[in-house]
Design a protein around this motif. Structure first.
Motif, short mmCIF file in Angstrom:
data_model
loop_
_atom_site.label_atom_id
_atom_site.label_comp_id
_atom_site.label_asym_id
_atom_site.label_seq_id
_atom_site.Cartn_x
_atom_site.Cartn_y
_atom_site.Cartn_z
N ALA A 104 -1.92 -4.67 -18.19
CA ALA A 104 -2.32 -5.05 -19.55
C ALA A 104 -3.34 -4.08 -20.14
O ALA A 104 -3.49 -4.00 -21.36
CB ALA A 104 -2.90 -6.47 -19.56
N GLU A 105 -4.07 -3.37 -19.28
CA GLU A 105 -5.08 -2.42 -19.78
C GLU A 105 -4.61 -0.97 -19.68
O GLU A 105 -5.39 -0.06 -19.95
CB GLU A 105 -6.39 -2.57 -19.00
CG GLU A 105 -7.05 -3.93 -19.17
CD GLU A 105 -8.41 -3.98 -18.47
OE1 GLU A 105 -9.39 -3.51 -19.07
OE2 GLU A 105 -8.48 -4.51 -17.33
N VAL A 126 2.55 1.89 -3.48
CA VAL A 126 1.61 2.19 -4.56
C VAL A 126 1.03 3.59 -4.40
O VAL A 126 0.94 4.35 -5.37
CB VAL A 126 0.48 1.14 -4.60
CG1 VAL A 126 -0.63 1.57 -5.55
CG2 VAL A 126 1.04 -0.22 -5.02
N TYR A 155 -2.85 10.45 -1.60
CA TYR A 155 -3.97 9.88 -2.36
C TYR A 155 -4.53 10.83 -3.42
O TYR A 155 -4.88 10.40 -4.52
CB TYR A 155 -5.11 9.48 -1.41
CG TYR A 155 -4.82 8.28 -0.55
CD1 TYR A 155 -5.28 7.02 -0.92
CD2 TYR A 155 -4.12 8.39 0.65
CE1 TYR A 155 -5.05 5.90 -0.10
CE2 TYR A 155 -3.88 7.29 1.46
CZ TYR A 155 -4.34 6.04 1.08
OH TYR A 155 -4.11 4.95 1.86
N ASN A 202 0.24 12.72 -16.01
CA ASN A 202 -0.91 11.92 -16.45
C ASN A 202 -1.65 11.46 -15.20
O ASN A 202 -1.12 10.71 -14.39
CB ASN A 202 -0.39 10.71 -17.26
CG ASN A 202 -1.51 9.81 -17.74
OD1 ASN A 202 -2.55 9.68 -17.09
ND2 ASN A 202 -1.31 9.20 -18.89
N ASP A 252 -3.19 4.66 -11.57
CA ASP A 252 -4.28 3.74 -11.22
C ASP A 252 -4.38 2.61 -12.24
O ASP A 252 -4.68 1.46 -11.89
CB ASP A 252 -5.62 4.49 -11.17
CG ASP A 252 -5.73 5.38 -9.93
OD1 ASP A 252 -4.81 5.38 -9.10
OD2 ASP A 252 -6.74 6.09 -9.82
N GLN A 253 -4.15 2.93 -13.50
CA GLN A 253 -4.21 1.89 -14.54
C GLN A 253 -3.14 0.83 -14.31
O GLN A 253 -3.43 -0.37 -14.34
CB GLN A 253 -4.01 2.51 -15.92
CG GLN A 253 -5.17 3.40 -16.37
CD GLN A 253 -4.87 4.11 -17.69
OE1 GLN A 253 -3.72 4.15 -18.15
NE2 GLN A 253 -5.90 4.68 -18.29
N THR A 300 -3.69 -1.28 -11.23
CA THR A 300 -4.82 -2.21 -11.29
C THR A 300 -4.58 -3.32 -12.29
O THR A 300 -4.82 -4.50 -12.01
CB THR A 300 -6.12 -1.45 -11.66
OG1 THR A 300 -6.27 -0.36 -10.76
CG2 THR A 300 -7.32 -2.37 -11.58
N ASN A 301 -4.12 -2.96 -13.47
CA ASN A 301 -3.90 -3.97 -14.51
C ASN A 301 -3.00 -3.44 -15.61
O ASN A 301 -3.48 -2.78 -16.54
CB ASN A 301 -5.24 -4.43 -15.12
CG ASN A 301 -5.03 -5.55 -16.12
OD1 ASN A 301 -3.93 -6.09 -16.25
ND2 ASN A 301 -6.09 -5.90 -16.85
N ASP A 334 -2.59 2.56 -20.49
CA ASP A 334 -2.23 3.31 -21.71
C ASP A 334 -0.71 3.44 -21.78
O ASP A 334 -0.14 4.47 -21.41
CB ASP A 334 -2.86 4.71 -21.67
CG ASP A 334 -4.38 4.67 -21.66
OD1 ASP A 334 -4.95 3.75 -22.28
OD2 ASP A 334 -4.98 5.56 -21.03
N LEU A 344 -4.14 9.47 -14.89
CA LEU A 344 -4.80 8.15 -14.97
C LEU A 344 -3.81 6.99 -14.86
O LEU A 344 -4.16 5.88 -14.45
CB LEU A 344 -5.55 8.00 -16.30
CG LEU A 344 -6.49 9.12 -16.73
CD1 LEU A 344 -7.27 8.69 -17.98
CD2 LEU A 344 -7.45 9.49 -15.61
N LEU A 348 0.81 -1.21 0.00
CA LEU A 348 0.00 0.00 0.00
C LEU A 348 0.85 1.27 0.00
O LEU A 348 0.60 2.19 -0.77
CB LEU A 348 -0.94 0.00 1.22
CG LEU A 348 -1.94 1.15 1.25
CD1 LEU A 348 -2.91 1.08 0.08
CD2 LEU A 348 -2.72 1.15 2.57
N TYR A 349 1.86 1.31 0.88
CA TYR A 349 2.66 2.55 0.94
C TYR A 349 3.28 2.88 -0.42
O TYR A 349 3.17 4.01 -0.91
CB TYR A 349 3.78 2.45 2.00
CG TYR A 349 4.45 3.79 2.15
CD1 TYR A 349 3.96 4.73 3.04
CD2 TYR A 349 5.52 4.16 1.34
CE1 TYR A 349 4.51 5.99 3.14
CE2 TYR A 349 6.08 5.43 1.42
CZ TYR A 349 5.57 6.34 2.32
OH TYR A 349 6.11 7.60 2.39
N ARG A 401 -4.22 14.55 -9.14
CA ARG A 401 -5.36 13.86 -9.76
C ARG A 401 -5.89 14.71 -10.93
O ARG A 401 -5.99 15.92 -10.81
CB ARG A 401 -6.49 13.69 -8.73
CG ARG A 401 -6.16 12.70 -7.65
CD ARG A 401 -6.32 11.31 -8.20
NE ARG A 401 -5.90 10.31 -7.20
CZ ARG A 401 -5.80 9.01 -7.51
NH1 ARG A 401 -6.02 8.56 -8.73
NH2 ARG A 401 -5.43 8.16 -6.60
#
Lengths: 189, 189, 189, 189, 189, 189
Positions: free
Chosen positions: C113-114, C88, C185, C101, C106-107, C110-111, C116, C103, C85-86, C189
């Motif tokens: 492969a998805e 990330v 956090y 950027n 978080d991309q 999370t994954n 950008d 986004l 957690l720390y 953003r």
């Protein structure tokens, strides 16, 4: 075996059910000679019953693109990989009927790599198993590869969607503890 | 980022859609200020669209037993464990709103063990993650343990059912390649 | 949230610290507006504090070969795969800043492969994830493949080294229980 | 065997190295009779060399709390679980020396569950292996359990920190392809 | 170390054993200078003793096709991947003798990818590890690939069969708790 | 289905076989009405044939301690967990016969946790699955736990040994590609 409960949750009486749900259950009983326990277990939650069978009918009763036997093949392969007893036993019976093959369901449930599959069937099963267990890594390249093998977009969507529906179904059945009816085991052997 | 496709499959125009589906989409646009891409991607298949949102509404719009924030907590925790970008980003935003907590979604998505959860929330997340990844080994003892912690049968069913629905949803989103709208990322931070 | 401890271990007072460590901490506070908790948690062990930040500065403050954004991309991707957690949350914020950027972090968390990513970024992330989880099977062929894609030896070393440093950092942070500052956090953003 | 390269990357000549690094290398050669290849491989990057050996000395040269043999036990157990040849072979030799036991290193590298360990050693190895492979799930309860077994906070920190350092070291060694010197294999048998 | 039991089960006295088994044990003692504990542990079950050593002799004492060193290489690689202390330590010693190489056993046991193997040896080890851990997915294509690399059908059968025999042996040794004799560790270093 | 090969390797003619092997095969054909393919596939290697069936008879034809049905239960559970088609299909038929239960084999093969097992049967299956997949971590405590449940040392040995034998058998069957005879699928349904 008749003294095993069919669900871990209370099961409503048929005559307490909304009319559409009771009618659906009586129709399947009429056709099959018994009521598959999934109908009784889901009847505890009418809205979820309706949504589940609406999904089911949209994806499993069609034979446009994928044949009905191919659709059941996806169900048996992915449900076995999730160790879902209800889905493997019930849909194993349906697969034996749809594919007119008494061996295929046991083969696919035990080890798809050793099953008597055509190349097309093997591609379907391989893609379904990836979706079942590693969907996050399905990429544009995977879809391009399926298209290159001759699958249409609607067939690819159907493989993914059927796998997704039984990802849901396997988890419902295992948490709710739906017991497969004894009738399924010996059907179409 | 606006030039990334929102789906790997063709997306129908709004005015080609059946009335009920178009109405639902316009309603969510009115409420949210934009159309979440899951609505457009699913609209390619009206029967599946209806079944999915019927399931969704039955399980996510209720606050009997589990609160709405608890329901979203299940979605974010299990979707993150499946690495589903759409579901984590979209439902992460909803969880921030429902829980009135700007940190919780990122915590749960990254590592539930380090998230600021109450004991009840931790029990919900732990059970959901077992259902997501090892449903075949959920036994009578697990249900008894949940009941002993004070969960009702309907709450236990709901945890299992929401996890099951997002097992489906995660696989649909990843195969279809539904892109999370940019709006979700910064919402309720 | 302010009542959560920032470490599972005692944290020394700033004025008890060796001068070089206190100076470093005050400098980062001056620059960032707050003291990232990793500095306070590591201060319990001055020799390890110095070694860790010497490693960090050697690998993260350079933009020869790999850009600073690419370096942070490695940190976020591998730390997310270790559910730290720390790392990330803190490096997600830095990645948003470095990559300009909102986004991408978080991309990738999370994954991947998805996410950008450019082809080069994807190669970097893929190699880093192999080092993070299967370093024993990195072979001469893997290095040859990276060189064939245009990576220099120093870039390959850096990908491996940054991944290695955060393999260390993720385990320190999780055992010590370092809490990410709330400020990270919502940053950039 | 002498014709195998000691690293996948260029290794600088001793006389090209900064004085402090050359001095350190000559000192170890004096003491051991040969230069362990990790020194030569890391010398390509002086800042990382210094940071790595500063970390190493802080954690491995102490015998406050954990004994030196216990520290090496952590290194061998976790490096074997990461299949890192250099670390297992080099630190296996050091463990044989420190523990004055010619069997222990092979036992721990092959299967900690079958090794001749005291209860305290087993607790150390079990905790280290959790940190090596599942650090995200280390919780307050785990630390409380270690304290209840009599470990001090500094001992717990050291187990975590040594495991973390060799998480780094294993990945460096495997990517860089550092070959264990032949001398290590037969040492202290 | 001499006070550790050599088995978790009762071990019969030599003079209680059937003649053929006692003769076999005395012969190996004569040749090796000590009785490897596997003989004493298995002697509790004469029929299984005879079947096991019949299998062993058929597969390990041949040097038609695969050399004896190649056969031991399979044993060490697969036994290490199963973390079987007895088999790794005892057959590690035999491999050092058969291959006339003091390093190879430790290399293969720790990380086959970093071991000094010829291409043929690497192919043998890779195929053996697939059989050890994923035999269900061995297909006609895998056998065709081995044949294309120049392996005969008998060699392929032998790799599979030796791996299968030590899949059995590893499980027997771990359940029975057979302790490797101290003599093996330092042999042929 | 009759045109599928029964093995990936050449199968000798019955009249080329050593007398003892031909006699064994004719005896099983006499008893069963057909020759199970495992006999023909193994006949290629007479010494391994003899060793395998000697092991088999020692462990499977006894009903001292474990009943014959319990022995088959171990075979089906562990073979299914290894996805071995031949062993699941052939021993599934035998289990239906031995247990006089047409459902048990499919239940255990699909999901032991949902099978209709007594407590004793569940303990047997659970221990067997640990031996099949994690034998290195079987400890003195595990054996003590089995003894505390009432299992004798010979029963514990038998569970371990049968599991070990089918660890061998599953790998042989999968590499050799032994096809289950069609007759097994419908037997004793």
């Amino acid at each position: 075996m008749s003294d095993h409960p069919i669900s871990r949750f209370d099961v409503p009486d048929l005559d307490e059910l909304p009319d559409d749900i009771r009618a659906r259950i009586l129709a399947v009983q009429e056709k099959s000679g018994f009521i598959p326990n999934v109908f009784l277990a889901f009847a505890r939650r009418p809205a979820e019953f309706r949504a589940f069978f609406a999904f089911h009918d949209a994806l499993m009763d069609s034979d446009t693109g994928l044949s009905k036997a191919e659709r059941e093949l996806i169900v048996v392969a992915t449900s076995a990989s999730n160790n879902c007893l209800y889905c493997v036993v019930a849909h194993g019976a349906i697969l034996r009927i749809r594919a007119k093959n008494p061996l295929l369901a046991d083969q696919v449930a035990t080890n798809p790599a050793e099953a008597d599959l055509t190349d097309r069937e093997r591609d379907i099963v391989d893609f379904a198993l990836r979706v079942a267990h590693d969907s996050a890594n399905v990429t544009d390249d995977d879809l391009a590869a399926m298209r290159a093998k001759g699958f249409t977009d609607d067939e690819i969507w159907d493989i993914g969607a059927i796998t997704a529906l039984f990802a849901l179904s396997n988890r419902y059945a295992s948490v709710v503890g739906i017991r497969p009816n004894d009738e399924f085991y010996g059907m179409a052997r």
